[in-house]
Design an enzyme around this catalytic site. Structure first.
Site, PDB file in Angstrom:
ATOM      1  N   CYS A   7      16.827  -6.614  17.158  1.00  8.28           N
ATOM      2  CA  CYS A   7      16.619  -7.156  18.509  1.00  8.28           C
ATOM      3  C   CYS A   7      17.912  -7.850  18.943  1.00  8.28           C
ATOM      4  O   CYS A   7      18.987  -7.515  18.437  1.00  8.28           O
ATOM      5  CB  CYS A   7      15.393  -8.073  18.556  1.00  8.28           C
ATOM      6  SG  CYS A   7      15.531  -9.547  17.531  1.00  8.28           S
ATOM      7  N   ARG A  13      11.739 -11.067  17.869  1.00  6.28           N
ATOM      8  CA  ARG A  13      11.063  -9.779  17.705  1.00  6.28           C
ATOM      9  C   ARG A  13      11.352  -9.082  16.377  1.00  6.28           C
ATOM     10  O   ARG A  13      10.418  -8.614  15.710  1.00  6.28           O
ATOM     11  CB  ARG A  13      11.424  -8.857  18.883  1.00  6.28           C
ATOM     12  CG  ARG A  13      10.888  -9.375  20.207  1.00  6.28           C
ATOM     13  CD  ARG A  13      11.575  -8.709  21.385  1.00  6.28           C
ATOM     14  NE  ARG A  13      12.984  -9.061  21.467  1.00  6.28           N
ATOM     15  CZ  ARG A  13      13.841  -8.573  22.343  1.00  6.28           C
ATOM     16  NH1 ARG A  13      13.419  -7.653  23.205  1.00  6.28           N
ATOM     17  NH2 ARG A  13      15.100  -8.966  22.369  1.00  6.28           N
TER      18      ARG A  13
HETATM   19  P1  4NP Z   1      14.996 -11.879  20.020  1.00  7.32           P
HETATM   20  O1  4NP Z   1      14.814 -12.996  21.161  1.00  7.32           O
HETATM   21  O2  4NP Z   1      16.074 -10.942  20.507  1.00  7.32           O
HETATM   22  O3  4NP Z   1      13.655 -11.234  19.969  1.00  7.32           O
HETATM   23  O4  4NP Z   1      15.381 -12.613  18.744  1.00  7.32           O
HETATM   24  C1  4NP Z   1      15.880 -13.717  21.682  1.00  7.32           C
HETATM   25  C2  4NP Z   1      16.386 -14.788  20.996  1.00  7.32           C
HETATM   26  C3  4NP Z   1      17.419 -15.525  21.538  1.00  7.32           C
HETATM   27  C4  4NP Z   1      17.950 -15.182  22.766  1.00  7.32           C
HETATM   28  C5  4NP Z   1      17.433 -14.092  23.449  1.00  7.32           C
HETATM   29  C6  4NP Z   1      16.412 -13.356  22.898  1.00  7.32           C
HETATM   30  N1  4NP Z   1      18.985 -15.956  23.322  1.00  7.32           N
HETATM   31  O5  4NP Z   1      19.390 -15.662  24.469  1.00  7.32           O
HETATM   32  O6  4NP Z   1      19.488 -16.882  22.678  1.00  7.32           O
END
Ligand code: 4NP
Length: 155
Positions: A7, A13
Site C-alpha cells: 500500500c 491496508r
Molecule cells: P496505507 O494508509 O497506505 O494503507 O498504509 C496510509 C498511511 C499513511 C498515509 C497515507 C495512507 N500518509 O499519508 O501518511
C-alpha cells in the site's frame, strides 16, 4: 510461494492484508508460504501499524503488533511471486518500477481474485472514520479469502 502486500504507508491496508492472509493460511494448515507487506512511500518506515488499524484487526482476532513498516524495494520484484497492490495508484507506481515483463506479471490488484478484472480499490482509510477501518477490513478479508481459495485450497 512468496506473497507481498503493498500500500502507500505500510501502516494500514497492507499490514492488515499480511495479518489476515497469514491467519487464514494458518487456519487452513497451509505452511511454506511467505507473506510480507511494504509501502511505496518512505513516510512511516520503522513504525508499527496505525493504532486504528490494529484496534480494528484485534476486534477480529488478528494481531498486527509485531509488524514494522518498510518501503518497497526493487529486489522485492525478484524475491516475491505475487505482488498485490491495495489500489490503482499503488498498482501504477509498482508497474512504473517494474523492469520488464517478469516483474510486471507479478503485480495484481489485492481485490483481483475476489473481483477479477474489476480493478477495485481498497480505499485508503488514513483520513477516515472508524467505519472506514471496518469496511477496509471486510474488503481485505474477502480479498484474502479469494487468494487462499485460488492458490491454496485443493479442489
Ligand atoms: P496505507 O494508509 O497506505 O494503507 O498504509 C496510509 C498511511 C499513511 C498515509 C497515507 C495512507 N500518509 O499519508 O501518511
Amino acid at each position: 510461494m512468496k506473497i507481498l502486500m503493498v500500500c502507500l504507508g505500510n501502516i494500514c491496508r497492507s499490514p492488515l492484508a499480511e495479518g489476515i492472509l497469514k491467519s487464514k493460511l494458518r487456519a487452513h494448515g497451509i505452511e511454506n508460504v511467505v507473506v510480507d507487506s511494504a509501502g511505496v512511500s518512505s513516510y512511516h518506515i520503522g513504525e508499527k501499524p496505525d493504532p486504528r488499524t490494529m484496534k480494528n484487526a484485534r476486534k477480529h482476532g488478528i494481531d498486527l503488533s509485531d509488524q514494522r513498516a518498510r518501503q518497497f524495494r526493487q529486489e522485492d520484484f525478484d524475491r516475491f511471486d505475487l505482488i498485490y497492490a491495495a489500489d490503482r495508484s499503488i498498482y501504477n507506481a509498482l508497474c512504473s518500477m517494474a523492469q520488464g515483463p517478469e516483474h510486471l506479471k507479478k503485480i495484481k490488484m489485492m481485490t483481483e481474485e475476489a473481483f477479477p478484472g474489476k480493478m477495485i480499490d481498497i480505499p485508503d482509510p488514513y483520513y477516515g472514520s472508524e467505519n472506514d477501518f471496518e469496511s477496509v477490513f471486510q474488503l481485505v478479508d474477502t480479498s484474502c479469502d479469494a487468494i487462499v481459495q485460488k492458490y491454496f485450497v485443493k479442489k
